[in-house]
Scaffold this motif. Structure first.
Motif, PDB file in Angstrom:
ATOM      1  N   THR A  33      -1.280  -5.609  -3.265  1.00  0.00           N
ATOM      2  CA  THR A  33      -0.841  -4.781  -2.130  1.00  0.00           C
ATOM      3  C   THR A  33       0.589  -4.301  -2.330  1.00  0.00           C
ATOM      4  N   GLU A  36       0.713  -1.606  -5.097  1.00  0.00           N
ATOM      5  CA  GLU A  36       0.245  -0.293  -4.667  1.00  0.00           C
ATOM      6  C   GLU A  36       1.188   0.339  -3.657  1.00  0.00           C
ATOM      7  N   GLN A  37       1.743  -0.462  -2.770  1.00  0.00           N
ATOM      8  CA  GLN A  37       2.688   0.084  -1.803  1.00  0.00           C
ATOM      9  C   GLN A  37       3.938   0.640  -2.484  1.00  0.00           C
TER      10      GLN A  37
END
Length: 245
Positions: A33, A36-37
């Protein structure tokens, strides 16, 4: 006389999430996460509408040149991987009108973003601080003309202290400046792109400032720091810069 090398590039305006993810994995960052952020944050920055040169195109070109140099760069972990992390971030902040209230340079703000991500997500280990510092210092090395505050148009007036990691900084600076030795068509495109990023500057002022920057590069004994880049780009860079004068 060596020919200007043509490097196969991914789609010019598309950054690779797969490549970013592989780099983070190499740094032992496994939070998908967060990976990707941060990628979305980086990609959004390089897609900002005020940019014309400092876009995904520039990052993809830099990564292609990094791949070309891997055999010469230190094989230890703190070599090409640290350089790649610095290249992803080195222009993540790019404003030509100095909008930062603390008057930090683009390079300083870009380095701060890299440091923030790495401090938050790089696992603790004895070399963590050193790795982060090297990424930070490599980003700061892309100031290039430290007395001017920028390598493109010296109007920021921001002064800063730059501390270079001596083994990798020459590669970082040469990769960032490879565009100066590009084939004439790409170099002319680069010049047009830089002018677009400074469209708010009156033409006469821009030309004067731009000439000052380019003359400083031409006045150097060599533009490039590493023998590999000198052999490949030095002559073409001097022709390109000379044609603008």
């Amino acid at each position: 006389m060596p020919q200007v090398r043509q490097v196969p590039l991914p789609p010019l305006h598309t950054l690779s999430l797969a490549r970013w993810g592989q780099l983070c994995q190499a740094f032992n960052i496994h939070d998908q996460t967060a990976i990707e952020q941060e990628f979305n944050r980086i990609a959004t920055a390089y897609g900002q509408p005020q940019r014309a040169y400092h876009t995904a195109q520039h990052i993809n070109e830099c990564l292609a040149w990094l791949d070309w140099t891997k055999a010469e760069i230190s094989a230890e972990f703190a070599g090409h991987l640290v350089l790649e992390m610095a290249l992803w971030y080195h222009d993540v902040v790019y404003q030509t009108q100095g909008s930062d209230p603390e008057e930090r340079s683009n390079e300083r703000q870009s380095a701060d973003q890299a440091v923030s991500f790495l401090q938050a997500h790089l696992p603790s280990h004895p070399g963590k601080h050193g790795q982060i510092h090297r990424v930070e210092a490599l980003i700061m090395a892309t100031v290039h003309l430290a007395d001017q505050g920028a390598e493109h148009c010296p109007d920021s007036g921001v002064k800063q202290t730059v501390e270079y990691p001596l083994d990798l900084a020459p590669w970082m600076m040469d990769i960032d400046l490879a565009i100066l030795g590009a084939d004439p068509q790409r170099f002319n495109q680069y010049e047009t792109q830089i002018r677009q990023e400074y469209a708010w500057v009156p033409e006469a002022i821009y030309r004067t400032k731009r000439q000052q920057v380019l003359k400083q590069f031409l006045a150097r004994p060599v533009i490039y720091h590493t023998p590999k880049f000198q052999q490949q780009f030095e002559s073409q860079a001097r022709r390109n810069l000379g044609d603008l004068g």
